[in-house]
Design an enzyme around this catalytic site. Sequence first.
Site, PDB file in Angstrom:
ATOM      1  N   SER A  83      -7.759  -0.565   2.678  1.00 52.32           N
ATOM      2  CA  SER A  83      -8.908  -1.471   2.828  1.00 52.32           C
ATOM      3  C   SER A  83      -9.150  -2.190   1.516  1.00 52.32           C
ATOM      4  O   SER A  83      -8.920  -1.628   0.435  1.00 52.32           O
ATOM      5  CB  SER A  83     -10.162  -0.688   3.212  1.00 52.32           C
ATOM      6  N   TYR A 100     -16.248   6.239   1.356  1.00 52.67           N
ATOM      7  CA  TYR A 100     -15.193   5.470   2.025  1.00 52.67           C
ATOM      8  C   TYR A 100     -14.295   4.787   1.000  1.00 52.67           C
ATOM      9  O   TYR A 100     -13.061   4.836   1.102  1.00 52.67           O
ATOM     10  CB  TYR A 100     -15.820   4.444   2.959  1.00 52.67           C
TER      11      TYR A 100
END
Length: 237
Positions: A132, A146
């Site tokens: 990501s 995250y």
Amino acid sequence: MSDFNAKKVLVLGGSRGIGAAIVRRFANEGAAVTFTYAGSKDAADALATEASATAIRSDAADRDSVIAVVRDQGALDVLVVNAGTLIIGDPLELDADAVDRMIDVNVRAPYHAAVEAARHMPEGGRIIVIGSVNGDRMPFAGGAAYALTKSALQGMSRGLARDFGAKGITVNVIQPGPTATDMNPEDGPMSDFMHSFMAIKRHGRPEEIAGLAAYLAGPEAGYTTGALHTIDGGFGA
């Protein structure tokens, strides 16, 4: 378009969103594709029928299950690790077990899957991990855990690229920005906020991520390894 005829591809986390687009892309280009899913059985069955692929139920948080699925495939030409989970919230309030499960899925599973795949991959094998852009940039509060998992993939890919280079196996990370999936719909509550600091003010399409995966798995990417490939509409620019 690349030619993946007679190539054996495994996609971990392939029943929906980016994973499903990757399954379709490789299947449409001739590969024999197997993919895993956790809870989306109906979606997995439909995709398996559509793409003439094989679906296997597997929990990415279970290390032994991940290793067994990869081992049972034998010599893979391409491994794509897309399985991932997202937890956002105040770190002072997040459930510690939920954070640890996210680390299991987002970090431990890619590592153990890549290592197991490399045991039997032929020269020219490809390992691709879906990370990501939040591994580079976390522009809002609540995303520390995250972002931690996605940053970890950066170091992992660089290290494994060196470990497996002598075997002719490449290891790369794709870092999508906001992408239109069930987890992050384009009309979701944070869309306007995310688009406000993007150069291209829209969500990405899963098919665009799949196209980059196909390139990295193809012959033209044989000299590309240990690299982070950001595809984010300028989210991190």
